[in-house]
Design an enzyme around this catalytic site. Structure first.
Site, PDB file in Angstrom:
ATOM      1  N   GLU A 116       3.236  17.351 -29.702  1.00 58.00           N
ATOM      2  CA  GLU A 116       2.062  18.206 -29.619  1.00 58.00           C
ATOM      3  C   GLU A 116       1.952  18.844 -28.233  1.00 58.00           C
ATOM      4  O   GLU A 116       2.297  18.239 -27.218  1.00 58.00           O
ATOM      5  CB  GLU A 116       0.806  17.383 -29.941  1.00 58.00           C
ATOM      6  CG  GLU A 116       0.842  16.946 -31.400  1.00 58.00           C
ATOM      7  CD  GLU A 116      -0.346  16.125 -31.853  1.00 58.00           C
ATOM      8  OE1 GLU A 116      -0.568  16.068 -33.056  1.00 58.00           O
ATOM      9  OE2 GLU A 116      -1.050  15.537 -31.013  1.00 58.00           O
ATOM     10  N   CYS A 129      -1.045  21.835 -21.656  1.00 63.44           N
ATOM     11  CA  CYS A 129      -0.782  20.400 -21.560  1.00 63.44           C
ATOM     12  C   CYS A 129       0.524  20.123 -22.303  1.00 63.44           C
ATOM     13  O   CYS A 129       0.607  20.280 -23.514  1.00 63.44           O
ATOM     14  CB  CYS A 129      -1.969  19.662 -22.172  1.00 63.44           C
ATOM     15  SG  CYS A 129      -1.812  17.885 -22.088  1.00 63.44           S
ATOM     16  N   CYS A 136       5.548   7.326 -26.671  1.00 66.31           N
ATOM     17  CA  CYS A 136       5.578   6.788 -25.304  1.00 66.31           C
ATOM     18  C   CYS A 136       5.986   5.328 -25.403  1.00 66.31           C
ATOM     19  O   CYS A 136       5.516   4.619 -26.299  1.00 66.31           O
ATOM     20  CB  CYS A 136       4.190   6.911 -24.662  1.00 66.31           C
ATOM     21  SG  CYS A 136       4.147   6.407 -22.924  1.00 66.31           S
ATOM     22  N   CYS A 140      -0.547   1.660 -23.500  1.00 69.60           N
ATOM     23  CA  CYS A 140      -1.907   1.577 -22.964  1.00 69.60           C
ATOM     24  C   CYS A 140      -2.860   1.399 -24.144  1.00 69.60           C
ATOM     25  O   CYS A 140      -2.759   2.123 -25.139  1.00 69.60           O
ATOM     26  CB  CYS A 140      -2.237   2.837 -22.170  1.00 69.60           C
ATOM     27  SG  CYS A 140      -1.073   3.077 -20.805  1.00 69.60           S
ATOM     28  N   CYS A 143      -4.923   4.393 -25.697  1.00 67.37           N
ATOM     29  CA  CYS A 143      -4.255   5.688 -25.884  1.00 67.37           C
ATOM     30  C   CYS A 143      -3.557   5.755 -27.233  1.00 67.37           C
ATOM     31  O   CYS A 143      -2.770   4.880 -27.575  1.00 67.37           O
ATOM     32  CB  CYS A 143      -3.246   5.903 -24.747  1.00 67.37           C
ATOM     33  SG  CYS A 143      -2.212   7.367 -24.970  1.00 67.37           S
ATOM     34  N   GLU A 196       5.435   9.437 -20.909  1.00 64.85           N
ATOM     35  CA  GLU A 196       5.333   9.131 -19.479  1.00 64.85           C
ATOM     36  C   GLU A 196       6.390   9.976 -18.757  1.00 64.85           C
ATOM     37  O   GLU A 196       7.591   9.682 -18.834  1.00 64.85           O
ATOM     38  CB  GLU A 196       5.566   7.626 -19.268  1.00 64.85           C
ATOM     39  CG  GLU A 196       5.763   7.196 -17.819  1.00 64.85           C
ATOM     40  CD  GLU A 196       4.717   7.734 -16.842  1.00 64.85           C
ATOM     41  OE1 GLU A 196       3.520   7.477 -17.019  1.00 64.85           O
ATOM     42  OE2 GLU A 196       5.119   8.428 -15.880  1.00 64.85           O
ATOM     43  N   SER A 249      -3.060   7.737 -13.692  1.00 63.46           N
ATOM     44  CA  SER A 249      -3.969   7.148 -14.675  1.00 63.46           C
ATOM     45  C   SER A 249      -4.409   5.794 -14.137  1.00 63.46           C
ATOM     46  O   SER A 249      -3.742   4.790 -14.333  1.00 63.46           O
ATOM     47  CB  SER A 249      -3.242   6.960 -16.008  1.00 63.46           C
ATOM     48  OG  SER A 249      -2.965   8.219 -16.551  1.00 63.46           O
ATOM     49  N   PHE A 250      -5.525   5.781 -13.441  1.00 61.45           N
ATOM     50  CA  PHE A 250      -5.925   4.578 -12.714  1.00 61.45           C
ATOM     51  C   PHE A 250      -6.717   3.626 -13.614  1.00 61.45           C
ATOM     52  O   PHE A 250      -6.295   2.514 -13.885  1.00 61.45           O
ATOM     53  CB  PHE A 250      -6.728   4.979 -11.466  1.00 61.45           C
ATOM     54  CG  PHE A 250      -6.669   3.936 -10.405  1.00 61.45           C
ATOM     55  CD1 PHE A 250      -5.478   3.632  -9.792  1.00 61.45           C
ATOM     56  CD2 PHE A 250      -7.810   3.244 -10.023  1.00 61.45           C
ATOM     57  CE1 PHE A 250      -5.412   2.643  -8.805  1.00 61.45           C
ATOM     58  CE2 PHE A 250      -7.756   2.264  -9.038  1.00 61.45           C
ATOM     59  CZ  PHE A 250      -6.552   1.967  -8.438  1.00 61.45           C
ATOM     60  N   HIS A 251      -7.855   4.077 -14.060  1.00 65.55           N
ATOM     61  CA  HIS A 251      -8.599   3.458 -15.173  1.00 65.55           C
ATOM     62  C   HIS A 251      -9.199   2.070 -14.966  1.00 65.55           C
ATOM     63  O   HIS A 251      -9.965   1.613 -15.820  1.00 65.55           O
ATOM     64  CB  HIS A 251      -7.764   3.414 -16.453  1.00 65.55           C
ATOM     65  CG  HIS A 251      -7.204   4.725 -16.878  1.00 65.55           C
ATOM     66  ND1 HIS A 251      -7.899   5.904 -16.777  1.00 65.55           N
ATOM     67  CD2 HIS A 251      -5.996   5.061 -17.410  1.00 65.55           C
ATOM     68  CE1 HIS A 251      -7.149   6.898 -17.239  1.00 65.55           C
ATOM     69  NE2 HIS A 251      -5.997   6.420 -17.617  1.00 65.55           N
ATOM     70  N   CYS A 371      -7.525  14.497 -24.524  1.00 65.03           N
ATOM     71  CA  CYS A 371      -6.680  13.526 -23.825  1.00 65.03           C
ATOM     72  C   CYS A 371      -6.543  12.245 -24.609  1.00 65.03           C
ATOM     73  O   CYS A 371      -7.541  11.658 -25.029  1.00 65.03           O
ATOM     74  CB  CYS A 371      -7.360  13.114 -22.529  1.00 65.03           C
ATOM     75  SG  CYS A 371      -7.019  14.177 -21.202  1.00 65.03           S
TER      76      CYS A 371
HETATM   77  N1  SAH Z   1       1.624   9.069 -19.613  1.00 68.22           N
HETATM   78  C1  SAH Z   1       0.971   9.805 -18.616  1.00 68.22           C
HETATM   79  C2  SAH Z   1       0.542  11.180 -19.032  1.00 68.22           C
HETATM   80  C3  SAH Z   1      -0.084  11.356 -20.408  1.00 68.22           C
HETATM   81  S1  SAH Z   1      -1.674  10.720 -20.724  1.00 68.22           S
HETATM   82  C4  SAH Z   1      -0.207   9.044 -18.090  1.00 68.22           C
HETATM   83  O1  SAH Z   1      -0.576   8.042 -18.682  1.00 68.22           O
HETATM   84  O2  SAH Z   1      -0.733   9.424 -17.052  1.00 68.22           O
HETATM   85  C5  SAH Z   1      -2.851  11.879 -20.050  1.00 68.22           C
HETATM   86  C6  SAH Z   1      -4.173  11.213 -19.655  1.00 68.22           C
HETATM   87  O3  SAH Z   1      -4.993  10.911 -20.801  1.00 68.22           O
HETATM   88  C7  SAH Z   1      -3.962   9.910 -18.940  1.00 68.22           C
HETATM   89  O4  SAH Z   1      -4.793   9.798 -17.833  1.00 68.22           O
HETATM   90  C8  SAH Z   1      -4.370   8.913 -19.990  1.00 68.22           C
HETATM   91  O5  SAH Z   1      -4.711   7.695 -19.423  1.00 68.22           O
HETATM   92  C9  SAH Z   1      -5.543   9.615 -20.642  1.00 68.22           C
HETATM   93  N2  SAH Z   1      -5.912   9.060 -21.935  1.00 68.22           N
HETATM   94  C10 SAH Z   1      -5.137   8.390 -22.803  1.00 68.22           C
HETATM   95  N3  SAH Z   1      -5.860   8.014 -23.900  1.00 68.22           N
HETATM   96  C11 SAH Z   1      -7.120   8.473 -23.714  1.00 68.22           C
HETATM   97  C12 SAH Z   1      -8.311   8.440 -24.502  1.00 68.22           C
HETATM   98  N4  SAH Z   1      -8.322   7.890 -25.705  1.00 68.22           N
HETATM   99  N5  SAH Z   1      -9.426   9.009 -24.005  1.00 68.22           N
HETATM  100  C13 SAH Z   1      -9.386   9.624 -22.789  1.00 68.22           C
HETATM  101  N6  SAH Z   1      -8.304   9.715 -22.019  1.00 68.22           N
HETATM  102  C14 SAH Z   1      -7.170   9.134 -22.453  1.00 68.22           C
HETATM  103 FE1  SF4 Z   2       1.883   6.456 -22.464  1.00 67.66          FE
HETATM  104 FE2  SF4 Z   2       0.174   7.676 -20.778  1.00 67.66          FE
HETATM  105 FE3  SF4 Z   2      -0.618   6.964 -23.259  1.00 67.66          FE
HETATM  106 FE4  SF4 Z   2      -0.166   5.092 -21.430  1.00 67.66          FE
HETATM  107  S1  SF4 Z   2      -1.769   6.696 -21.342  1.00 67.66           S
HETATM  108  S2  SF4 Z   2       0.537   5.043 -23.569  1.00 67.66           S
HETATM  109  S3  SF4 Z   2       1.547   5.959 -20.290  1.00 67.66           S
HETATM  110  S4  SF4 Z   2       0.946   8.483 -22.757  1.00 67.66           S
END
Ligand code: SAH
Ligand code: SF4
Length: 396
Positions: A116, A129, A136, A140, A143, A196, A249-251, A371
């Site tokens: 996508e 994007c 991936c 996470c 995600c 990633e 992606s700190f979180h 996202c």
């Molecule tokens: N793998 C990389 C890039 C893709 S994810 C990474 O993790 O940084 C892009 C962003 O969307 C990341 O910051 C990820 O943590 C965030 N993301 C993933 N799932 C999400 C969700 N359900 N709601 C909001 N943001 C999310």
């Molecule tokens: Fe992969 Fe980024 Fe999603 Fe984590 S947040 S599963 S690294 S795409």
């Protein structure tokens, strides 16, 4: 989102072409590889650099896909090129347009995989994007992409091809000889789609080099943001070999919580990650590192979390801005989005400590383009397209 808004304004599906081809795709080759490919296929070495430059401009600057249209090359050379090479970009399988103008494309790549790509229009600019992998390998817990089983790295052609595909759809290739148009619908790129990017480093780098090339797609390095979950050893390399902006992606502000949300944290903990970010040679006040922080109800959203985040940024002296992303829910996830009041309170603590902390406006939620909602296991994508078409009262 207004509750009365229709699900989609526009649904398109495209017939599948998918002809197999034994021609060499010129898209995605670095300048050196491009030149060498021409030589290997009979172009005299002395001419190869010039020919490469000419073809390169046709492909990336003018968006030409047909060798026949490359009028500054001799007719016989054009015919030779067409016999051996092709200019292939991922094929669009479907396109959804959200009520807010966000476009989500499902594109098909070799092997029948689908990824996508999301285009987000904004005032006077627009962000694409881009995905770097099918699925991936990381998992996470919040995600949707992380739940997809199928994974493969995209090639450089498939990565830069997403940008070319979007320019096709936006009708944004300039006419040759036309005055330079400064307004760009597609002005920024974020590597925040599926995958990633730092686990597919070389291909991402080669594709971004073409995007940044002055005779290529011509987007400056500061218009590209690469988002990583925290692959510490590759962060330094990103600055050296790509030079784009960085998002992380700190979180979470405690290792226990981050181990669950972003499991790569078990390998590279918060402290070494912060050290790598502090050493990112490009991190300056004008090129701050973006901290992405998804706001999940009761998991990572307390005032103490906000204070700990501030302390980290100060202790490690990292020029940063924090993007607060309200958690985007997807079918099957157990997490809930933090309340708006909670998000605002969190943002206030960051702002009072001097850090810009915009709350990211959720875009394209109605078409699952926000996202972390991207996942294109073929089944799921087909089913939802079918359902959406049915909802829209169109023949399936
Ligand atoms: N793998 C990389 C890039 C893709 S994810 C990474 O993790 O940084 C892009 C962003 O969307 C990341 O910051 C990820 O943590 C965030 N993301 C993933 N799932 C999400 C969700 N359900 N709601 C909001 N943001 C999310
Ligand atoms: Fe992969 Fe980024 Fe999603 Fe984590 S947040 S599963 S690294 S795409």
């Amino acid at each position: 989102m207004k509750p009365s808004a229709p699900i989609t304004q526009d649904v398109l599906t495209f017939p599948r072409k998918d002809e197999p081809s034994d021609k060499i795709n010129l898209v995605g080759l670095t300048r050196d590889a491009f030149r060498q490919t021409l030589i290997d296929n009979g172009t005299p070495e002395k001419q190869a650099k010039m020919r490469m430059g000419q073809i390169w401009q046709w492909i990336y600057q003018w968006g030409v896909r047909d060798f026949e249209a490359m009028t500054n090359l001799s007719k016989s050379f054009r015919a030779e090129l067409a016999e051996k090479f092709e200019i292939r970009v991922p094929e669009v399988v479907s396109k959804l347009v959200s009520t807010d103008g966000t476009r989500k494309y499902l594109v098909r790549i070799a092997g029948g995989h689908e990824v996508e790509v999301v285009y987000i229009p904004e005032d006077g600019r627009g962000t694409l994007c881009v995905s770097s992998q099918v699925g991936c390998t990381l998992t996470c817990s919040f995600c949707h992409t992380g739940t997809q089983k199928l994974v493969r790295n995209l090639t450089a052609a498939e990565i830069v091809g997403q940008v070319m595909m979007a320019r096709d759809d936006l009708g944004e290739w300039p006419e040759k000889g036309a005055p330079k148009d400064e307004t760009r619908l597609l002005s920024n790129i974020v590597l925040m789609g599926m995958g990633e990017p730092l686990y597919n480093f070389e291909n991402v780098r080669d594709a971004m080099k073409i995007v940044m090339d002055g005779e290529g797609i011509q987007l400056g390095r500061r218009r590209i943001t690469l988002s990583t979950s925290g692959i510490v050893p590759e962060i330094k390399r990103t600055a050296e070999e790509i030079g784009c902006l960085l998002a992380v992606s700190f979180h979470a502000t405690e290792n226990d919580t981050r181990d669950i949300l972003v499991p790569i944290n078990k390998k590279w903990k918060i402290e070494p990650l912060l050290e790598a970010l502090a050493a990112y040679p490009r991190a300056t006040n004008s090129e701050r590192i973006t901290f992405e922080y998804v706001m999940i109800d009761g998991v990572n959203d307390t005032d103490d979390d906000a204070r700990r985040l501030v302390k980290y940024l100060k202790d490690y002296e990292i020029p940063a801005k924090i993007n607060l992303i309200p958690f985007n829910e997807w079918p099957g996830s157990n997490y809930r989005r933090s309340s708006n009041n909670r998000i605002r309170a969190f943002a206030t603590i960051l702002m009072e400590a001097g850090y810009a902390s915009p709350i990211r406006k959720t875009r394209g939620e109605d078409i699952m383009a926000a996202c972390g909602q991207l996942k294109s296991a073929t089944e799921r994508a087909r089913k939802s397209r079918k359902e959406i078409l049915k909802d829209a009262g169109q023949a399936v």
